[in-house]
Design an enzyme around this catalytic site. Sequence first.
Site, PDB file in Angstrom:
ATOM      1  N   GLY A   9     -34.091   8.249 -55.004  1.00 17.25           N
ATOM      2  CA  GLY A   9     -34.270   6.844 -54.366  1.00 17.25           C
ATOM      3  C   GLY A   9     -35.197   7.178 -53.275  1.00 17.25           C
ATOM      4  O   GLY A   9     -35.552   8.140 -52.794  1.00 17.25           O
ATOM      5  N   HIS A  10     -35.611   6.014 -52.516  1.00 15.58           N
ATOM      6  CA  HIS A  10     -36.672   6.029 -51.360  1.00 15.58           C
ATOM      7  C   HIS A  10     -35.805   6.658 -50.252  1.00 15.58           C
ATOM      8  O   HIS A  10     -36.616   7.475 -49.404  1.00 15.58           O
ATOM      9  CB  HIS A  10     -37.150   4.606 -51.008  1.00 15.58           C
ATOM     10  CG  HIS A  10     -37.999   4.031 -51.923  1.00 15.58           C
ATOM     11  ND1 HIS A  10     -39.025   4.805 -52.560  1.00 15.58           N
ATOM     12  CD2 HIS A  10     -38.207   3.007 -52.521  1.00 15.58           C
ATOM     13  CE1 HIS A  10     -39.720   3.947 -53.475  1.00 15.58           C
ATOM     14  NE2 HIS A  10     -39.165   2.946 -53.322  1.00 15.58           N
ATOM     15  N   MET A  11     -34.576   6.229 -50.022  1.00 15.82           N
ATOM     16  CA  MET A  11     -33.844   6.781 -48.836  1.00 15.82           C
ATOM     17  C   MET A  11     -33.708   8.455 -48.719  1.00 15.82           C
ATOM     18  O   MET A  11     -33.897   8.854 -47.926  1.00 15.82           O
ATOM     19  CB  MET A  11     -32.577   6.172 -48.497  1.00 15.82           C
ATOM     20  CG  MET A  11     -31.901   6.374 -47.286  1.00 15.82           C
ATOM     21  SD  MET A  11     -30.134   6.257 -47.132  1.00 15.82           S
ATOM     22  CE  MET A  11     -29.923   8.146 -47.851  1.00 15.82           C
TER      23      MET A  11
ATOM     24  N   LEU B 226     -37.001   9.656 -47.862  1.00 16.86           N
ATOM     25  CA  LEU B 226     -37.017   9.844 -46.391  1.00 16.86           C
ATOM     26  C   LEU B 226     -36.051  10.661 -45.557  1.00 16.86           C
ATOM     27  O   LEU B 226     -36.500  11.213 -44.715  1.00 16.86           O
ATOM     28  CB  LEU B 226     -36.981   8.236 -45.879  1.00 16.86           C
ATOM     29  CG  LEU B 226     -37.790   7.311 -46.183  1.00 16.86           C
ATOM     30  CD1 LEU B 226     -37.340   5.786 -45.841  1.00 16.86           C
ATOM     31  CD2 LEU B 226     -39.068   7.379 -45.532  1.00 16.86           C
TER      32      LEU B 226
END
Length: 849
Positions: free
Chosen positions: A516-518, A521
């Site tokens: 996922g994006h998180m 990051l």
Amino acid sequence: MIDLFRFFKSRAKTEEKEKLKELLKEKYSYFQKVLNSNNHVLSLMADLEEKLSGEYLFDMHYIKTSVQSISEGVEDIIKNLNALSDGKYKVLEQVQREIYENIEKTLTSKIDIPVTDFVIPIEKLSKDSLTIAGGKIAHLAELKNNLNLPTPDGFVITSYAFIKFLENTQLRGKISEIINSIDINKIEEIERGSREIQELIINSQLPEEIENSIRTAYKELSEKTGKKCMVSVRSSAIHEDSDYSFAGQYSTYLNVPENLISHYYKKVVASLFNRRAIFYYKTKGFSENEMVMAVGVLRMVNARAGGVMYSKNPNNPDSNNIIINAVKGLGKLIVDGAVNAETYVISRKPELKLIEKIPSKQNIMLICKEEGDIEEITLPNGSDEFSLEEQEALALSKIAIQIENYYESPQDIEWVIDEDGSIFILQARPLRILEKKTESKVYLPTRIKDYNILLDRGITACKGVGYGKAFVLKTEDDLQNFPEGAVLVAKHTNPRYVIIMNKASAIVTDIGSPTGHMASLSREYNIPTLINTEIATKTIKDGQEITVDATNCIIYEGKVEELIEAYKKTKEPFKETLLFKTLERVLKLIVPLNLVDPTSEDFKPEKCKTYHDITRFCHEMVMYEMFTMWDRYDSEHHAVPLIAGIPIGILVLDIEGGLKEGIKKATPEDVYSIPLQAILRGMQSMQWPGPPPVDAKGFFEMVAHTVSIPEEQLMETAKKSFCIVTKNYVNFSIRLGYHFSMIEAYTGENINDNYIKFFFKGGGAALDRRLRRVNLITTILKKMAFRVMVKEDVIDALLTKYSIPEIEKRLEVLGKLTAYTKQLDMVLFNDAIAQMYTEDFIKKHIKDI
């Protein structure tokens, strides 16, 4: 008539006196302005340097405004030094300009957006279309047109269209003003600025020529597909999917009908300025002028399954496995971290082989609605049926390898499979891989005894160990209260958490995917992150101290020192960003000090390579100019005599606040000048009966030497000592017989300003005795930490950057030394005597310094 003549003569003298006083006052003001600007500039430099520690959050606007303030401060320093010295240092203006131009080149990162059509079909784009179509769509076009991989048909609303949109609506200036007003450390300000900018964009009218271009492009797309189709409206910012992924920062809208494309175009453009995106690009070092949004419009694929695949395992790249995460329906649920995805592990060698399948028990899925938009439907009892066939997983893996080989780096790939079983690639971007430590491998114990384990489950999104108080997130609004060093514990993963990643020691979630994006990051900011724990928010109490071992997927109660020590490393998540690299380059033109030694031949304006060099040079020169300035003006006639009970005639000229006002004669009680008070205390504490006993030989040598003294020098001996003062400053020219000394001092609140200059020359004895006196004074000055230069019988000494009390102590000693050395050369008939007098003075007067 005589009385009238005397009146006008007296009045003329008064006017002359006031005029001279105003002139000297003005010169002194230039001196103070140099000191003030110097301190301001040095403070700004220190603040910029402090940011390189990695412990503080800042953005490009901070760098640019700080650099501008430093540049303006340096200009002020040069201007006031030239005003004080009547333009002696004009060459510094050119030196400053050259340094400023080099800094500007370093800070300038403007992207040239080419003039193009407002809309371009994807098949007409290439790998060189980054500034035209943005990162995401340019890469997608590259996959389609260079690798012939299956991607949805569509078009891009270009970067040039974005520029024209903001120009026509006059939004650029308004956006810049709002952006620059945001304090990046305050979430509420980011929220406020984001809301204001997005409202401006969404409420603006799209230029008609752009509207018409979109309608024409959609018509051509429909003709190509054979029917009117729904589309996805996808962000494609210039820097998106580059070295800085901007993962999940911008908006994408799915299953959009024709009549809403323009509306959602503006919403995607507005997402360029959502609060997490603002935080992201400001902390990464971009400015709003670099943030340009192209928008992709792609035929919507009605997905049977969708998801994300990594061409290498980001947490274990040596495994050489491909990781595929999949869900039924649209893959949006994965990238948003809303569900636990199915996981497929495919080994590359010796051949592609599915080696592991992990079910998800997916309980919801997203589907396309016929009239547009998407909807969430419930799956019965957490369906554990797999969404991919083995051959589909292997087919996806082949594509992953093909893309990785093309880009020569691991890739993060978004994909979808439609109802007919056709695969489409939606996106590919570089995959961030955890770097190996080359020095010594860190071995973490898998279990620590004597500590309560709260959880021992989950999936690693980013390895590491973090300790702090748990911050159990209830609503997203609570993020603005997130404390420094806490552990974020949340239900879902969410890329919005990027706004607290500079503060968090670790992140823990119940649900989420490592693709996922998180998670991406977290790895980018190097935050230990443990996801998919299922029950963290139920098990961990808010405020509870915990230690998160995201490597071994264990959460301990309390602080586990052994674990923290085992994984001790410097946490500098921002040091690899463009922002830090820019700051480092800029500081190389500002901070290094090359002009270290004022006595060096290279200590001159032409040798200044940095702003620090200029400030150093100017600080030295402003003291020199003040030290030598007073002899240019016939000011003794405008001074008042000082009656201090010492055998020296002293005249004092007060420039500003150094003497009691309105007096014709001054006593020590009338002196307000801090440095002169200190000198007088020293002078008054000594006995002045005359010189120490003289040997006859020394006396006759003095008389013989007098014959050779020029007449003008003899005239100097008849002059009185003269003093120019302010509240914090003194320039005291002391004449004792054939000796001449000068003490200049400044005592201000800022320790960087404080200094004492001491000059000594002359004497009526033979050269050997004068040199013994010079050695005596030099030894005493060095004992007080002065920097001393001696040439024959001339002493030039300087002491800087001491506190006011320490400056006063040394000025008192100089006052004592003035009395002590009066005609001392006549008794210094051998080195032993000189040594005795030196030791005697040090013992009595500077033992406490």
